[in-house]
Write a protein that holds these residues in place. Structure first.
Motif, PDB file in Angstrom:
ATOM      1  N   ILE A  56       0.935  -1.360   0.133  1.00  0.00           N
ATOM      2  CA  ILE A  56      -0.126   0.022  -0.025  1.00  0.00           C
ATOM      3  C   ILE A  56       0.882   1.157  -0.060  1.00  0.00           C
ATOM      4  CG2 ILE A  56      -1.696   1.427   1.326  1.00  0.00           C
ATOM      5  CD1 ILE A  56      -2.767  -1.473   2.449  1.00  0.00           C
ATOM      6  N   TYR A  57       1.841   1.386   0.612  1.00  0.00           N
ATOM      7  CA  TYR A  57       2.881   2.276   0.845  1.00  0.00           C
ATOM      8  C   TYR A  57       3.459   2.569  -0.493  1.00  0.00           C
ATOM      9  CZ  TYR A  57       6.593   5.464   2.671  1.00  0.00           C
ATOM     10  OH  TYR A  57       7.411   6.476   2.823  1.00  0.00           O
ATOM     11  N   ASP A  58       4.046   1.529  -1.277  1.00  0.00           N
ATOM     12  CA  ASP A  58       4.674   1.666  -2.271  1.00  0.00           C
ATOM     13  C   ASP A  58       3.855   2.272  -3.596  1.00  0.00           C
ATOM     14  OD1 ASP A  58       7.349   1.052  -1.206  1.00  0.00           O
ATOM     15  OD2 ASP A  58       7.003  -1.129  -1.754  1.00  0.00           O
ATOM     16  N   LYS A  59       2.850   1.444  -3.710  1.00  0.00           N
ATOM     17  CA  LYS A  59       2.008   1.457  -4.820  1.00  0.00           C
ATOM     18  C   LYS A  59       0.888   2.652  -4.750  1.00  0.00           C
ATOM     19  CE  LYS A  59       2.963  -2.719  -6.676  1.00  0.00           C
ATOM     20  NZ  LYS A  59       2.840  -4.068  -7.404  1.00  0.00           N
ATOM     21  N   GLY A  60       0.499   2.862  -3.474  1.00  0.00           N
ATOM     22  CA  GLY A  60      -0.880   3.786  -3.385  1.00  0.00           C
ATOM     23  C   GLY A  60      -0.687   4.946  -2.431  1.00  0.00           C
ATOM     24  N   ASP A  61      -1.240   4.768  -1.345  1.00  0.00           N
ATOM     25  CA  ASP A  61      -1.335   5.709  -0.373  1.00  0.00           C
ATOM     26  C   ASP A  61      -0.292   5.614   0.706  1.00  0.00           C
ATOM     27  OD1 ASP A  61      -1.981   7.595   1.272  1.00  0.00           O
ATOM     28  OD2 ASP A  61      -4.144   6.844   1.896  1.00  0.00           O
ATOM     29  N   VAL A 104       0.549   7.564   3.233  1.00  0.00           N
ATOM     30  CA  VAL A 104       0.150   7.826   4.769  1.00  0.00           C
ATOM     31  C   VAL A 104      -0.659   6.499   5.408  1.00  0.00           C
ATOM     32  CG1 VAL A 104      -1.534   9.078   6.063  1.00  0.00           C
ATOM     33  CG2 VAL A 104      -0.072  10.277   4.348  1.00  0.00           C
ATOM     34  N   LEU A 105      -1.291   5.973   4.457  1.00  0.00           N
ATOM     35  CA  LEU A 105      -2.046   4.811   5.180  1.00  0.00           C
ATOM     36  C   LEU A 105      -1.257   3.512   5.125  1.00  0.00           C
ATOM     37  CD1 LEU A 105      -5.022   3.512   5.821  1.00  0.00           C
ATOM     38  CD2 LEU A 105      -5.120   2.898   3.164  1.00  0.00           C
ATOM     39  N   GLY A 106      -0.275   3.432   4.211  1.00  0.00           N
ATOM     40  CA  GLY A 106       0.764   2.259   4.371  1.00  0.00           C
ATOM     41  C   GLY A 106       1.481   2.622   5.708  1.00  0.00           C
ATOM     42  N   GLU A 107       1.921   3.829   5.953  1.00  0.00           N
ATOM     43  CA  GLU A 107       2.668   4.034   7.192  1.00  0.00           C
ATOM     44  C   GLU A 107       1.911   3.715   8.214  1.00  0.00           C
ATOM     45  OE1 GLU A 107       4.771   7.783   9.179  1.00  0.00           O
ATOM     46  OE2 GLU A 107       4.775   7.877   7.074  1.00  0.00           O
ATOM     47  N   LEU A 108       0.622   4.097   8.406  1.00  0.00           N
ATOM     48  CA  LEU A 108      -0.217   3.878   9.403  1.00  0.00           C
ATOM     49  C   LEU A 108      -0.471   2.398   9.597  1.00  0.00           C
ATOM     50  CD1 LEU A 108      -2.769   6.850   9.218  1.00  0.00           C
ATOM     51  CD2 LEU A 108      -0.866   6.514  10.926  1.00  0.00           C
ATOM     52  N   TYR A 109      -0.566   1.707   8.629  1.00  0.00           N
ATOM     53  CA  TYR A 109      -1.004   0.343   8.712  1.00  0.00           C
ATOM     54  C   TYR A 109       0.334  -0.508   9.342  1.00  0.00           C
ATOM     55  CZ  TYR A 109      -5.242  -0.548   6.133  1.00  0.00           C
ATOM     56  OH  TYR A 109      -6.610  -0.810   5.916  1.00  0.00           O
ATOM     57  N   LEU A 110       1.413  -0.104   8.915  1.00  0.00           N
ATOM     58  CA  LEU A 110       2.735  -0.524   9.630  1.00  0.00           C
ATOM     59  C   LEU A 110       2.968  -0.381  11.087  1.00  0.00           C
ATOM     60  CD1 LEU A 110       5.575   0.210   7.011  1.00  0.00           C
ATOM     61  CD2 LEU A 110       4.662  -1.911   7.598  1.00  0.00           C
ATOM     62  N   GLU A 111       2.445   0.884  11.448  1.00  0.00           N
ATOM     63  CA  GLU A 111       2.374   1.132  13.000  1.00  0.00           C
ATOM     64  C   GLU A 111       1.401   0.245  13.625  1.00  0.00           C
ATOM     65  OE1 GLU A 111       3.571   3.530  15.232  1.00  0.00           O
ATOM     66  OE2 GLU A 111       5.170   3.969  13.688  1.00  0.00           O
ATOM     67  N   ALA A 112       0.109  -0.013  12.984  1.00  0.00           N
ATOM     68  CA  ALA A 112      -0.673  -0.847  13.588  1.00  0.00           C
ATOM     69  C   ALA A 112      -0.448  -2.273  13.745  1.00  0.00           C
ATOM     70  CB  ALA A 112      -2.009  -0.634  12.864  1.00  0.00           C
ATOM     71  N   VAL A 113       0.208  -2.682  12.624  1.00  0.00           N
ATOM     72  CA  VAL A 113       0.468  -4.337  12.623  1.00  0.00           C
ATOM     73  C   VAL A 113       1.903  -4.387  13.804  1.00  0.00           C
ATOM     74  CG1 VAL A 113       1.618  -5.969  11.137  1.00  0.00           C
ATOM     75  CG2 VAL A 113      -0.381  -4.448  10.363  1.00  0.00           C
ATOM     76  N   GLY A 114       2.829  -3.234  13.767  1.00  0.00           N
ATOM     77  CA  GLY A 114       3.875  -3.426  14.658  1.00  0.00           C
ATOM     78  C   GLY A 114       3.232  -3.362  16.068  1.00  0.00           C
ATOM     79  N   LYS A 115       2.416  -2.800  16.228  1.00  0.00           N
ATOM     80  CA  LYS A 115       1.967  -2.780  17.622  1.00  0.00           C
ATOM     81  C   LYS A 115       0.994  -3.744  17.977  1.00  0.00           C
ATOM     82  CE  LYS A 115       0.369  -0.745  21.668  1.00  0.00           C
ATOM     83  NZ  LYS A 115       1.030  -0.707  22.769  1.00  0.00           N
ATOM     84  N   ALA A 116       0.221  -4.390  17.025  1.00  0.00           N
ATOM     85  CA  ALA A 116      -0.383  -5.642  17.348  1.00  0.00           C
ATOM     86  C   ALA A 116       0.838  -6.848  17.505  1.00  0.00           C
ATOM     87  CB  ALA A 116      -1.193  -6.126  16.071  1.00  0.00           C
ATOM     88  N   GLU A 117       1.862  -6.984  16.775  1.00  0.00           N
ATOM     89  CA  GLU A 117       2.796  -7.767  16.835  1.00  0.00           C
ATOM     90  C   GLU A 117       3.500  -7.616  18.373  1.00  0.00           C
ATOM     91  OE1 GLU A 117       7.032  -9.217  14.823  1.00  0.00           O
ATOM     92  OE2 GLU A 117       6.309  -7.235  14.282  1.00  0.00           O
ATOM     93  N   VAL A 118       3.824  -6.455  18.781  1.00  0.00           N
ATOM     94  CA  VAL A 118       4.327  -6.222  20.254  1.00  0.00           C
ATOM     95  C   VAL A 118       3.440  -6.792  21.163  1.00  0.00           C
ATOM     96  CG1 VAL A 118       5.238  -4.214  21.724  1.00  0.00           C
ATOM     97  CG2 VAL A 118       6.058  -4.397  19.300  1.00  0.00           C
ATOM     98  N   ASP A 119       2.166  -6.422  20.889  1.00  0.00           N
ATOM     99  CA  ASP A 119       1.407  -6.843  22.200  1.00  0.00           C
ATOM    100  C   ASP A 119       1.198  -8.180  22.114  1.00  0.00           C
ATOM    101  OD1 ASP A 119       0.760  -4.010  22.567  1.00  0.00           O
ATOM    102  OD2 ASP A 119      -1.151  -3.941  21.874  1.00  0.00           O
ATOM    103  N   TYR A 120       1.170  -8.994  21.006  1.00  0.00           N
ATOM    104  CA  TYR A 120       0.981 -10.332  21.106  1.00  0.00           C
ATOM    105  C   TYR A 120       2.049 -10.918  21.751  1.00  0.00           C
ATOM    106  CZ  TYR A 120       1.315 -15.340  19.459  1.00  0.00           C
ATOM    107  OH  TYR A 120       1.029 -16.643  19.321  1.00  0.00           O
ATOM    108  N   TYR A 121       3.539 -10.436  21.409  1.00  0.00           N
ATOM    109  CA  TYR A 121       4.671 -11.123  21.817  1.00  0.00           C
ATOM    110  C   TYR A 121       4.714 -10.849  23.556  1.00  0.00           C
ATOM    111  CZ  TYR A 121       6.164 -13.075  17.561  1.00  0.00           C
ATOM    112  OH  TYR A 121       6.394 -13.914  16.360  1.00  0.00           O
TER     113      TYR A 121
END
Length: 184
Positions: free
Chosen positions: A134-139, A141-158
């Motif tokens: 999403i970051y490379d081909k499209g939006d 801002v949205l790609g960066e926010l998705y990376l933040e969200a997935v990173g937070k979910a990963e940290v919370d899981y571990y």
């Protein structure tokens, strides 16, 4: 200041000091007239300084909105004032941050339901690659926010998994190796 010497010498030095003060004040007054005539407001240096200050102010505001949007994407608590400020300055970024927050919650649920470590790693890798796409081909801002969200979910899981033991301990005495044998 105390001046020592003959009265004539003292009078001459004081006169010299007074003359220098008057001439200095005179140059200040004449320079003020020059400044008024030239108009500081119209000088190119002042216009450039104003533009630089406006650019810095805009950069600081953009940084604040980016930080607020990332907080929303990570699911952190923000004040109503921060939300209103983001809504007023960039409502599209607010919408994208809320979308990324929903994505974070979805990924967290999927990670919680995962049975194996490889499944967890596959979920995280897939979501991160989607965010990068999403970051490379499209939006961006949205790609960066998705990376933040997935990173937070990963940290919370571990972090949630750290409190649980990774392997069940074997409590069977027959299988346990004895360090010494006490027989009577």
């Amino acid at each position: 200041m105390k001046i020592n010497g003959s009265p004539t010498y003292v009078k001459m030095v004081k006169g010299l000091i007074d003359h220098q003060k008057k001439s200095f004040e005179g140059t200040l007054k004449s320079n003020n007239k020059l400044f008024k005539e030239k108009s500081i407001e119209q000088s190119p240096e002042m216009q450039q300084m104003r533009r630089l200050l406006e650019d810095k102010k805009k950069a600081v505001e953009k940084l604040a909105t980016d930080q607020t949007a990332k907080k929303i994407a990570r699911g952190e608590m923000i004040t109503e004032d921060e939300r209103e400020k983001l809504r007023a300055t960039d409502p599209e970024k607010l919408r994208k941050a809320e979308e990324a927050n929903e994505k974070r919650a979805s990924v967290s649920r999927r990670l919680a339901n995962a049975k194996t470590k490889t499944e967890v790693q596959a979920i995280i890798a897939g979501e991160k690659s989607m965010a990068l796409m999403i970051y490379d081909k499209g939006d961006q801002v949205l790609g960066e926010l998705y990376l933040e969200a997935v990173g937070k979910a990963e940290v919370d899981y571990y972090q949630g998994k750290k409190s649980e033991p990774t392997a069940i301990r074997d409590t069977d005495d027959v299988k346990r190796e004895r360090l010494f044998d006490m027989r009577l």
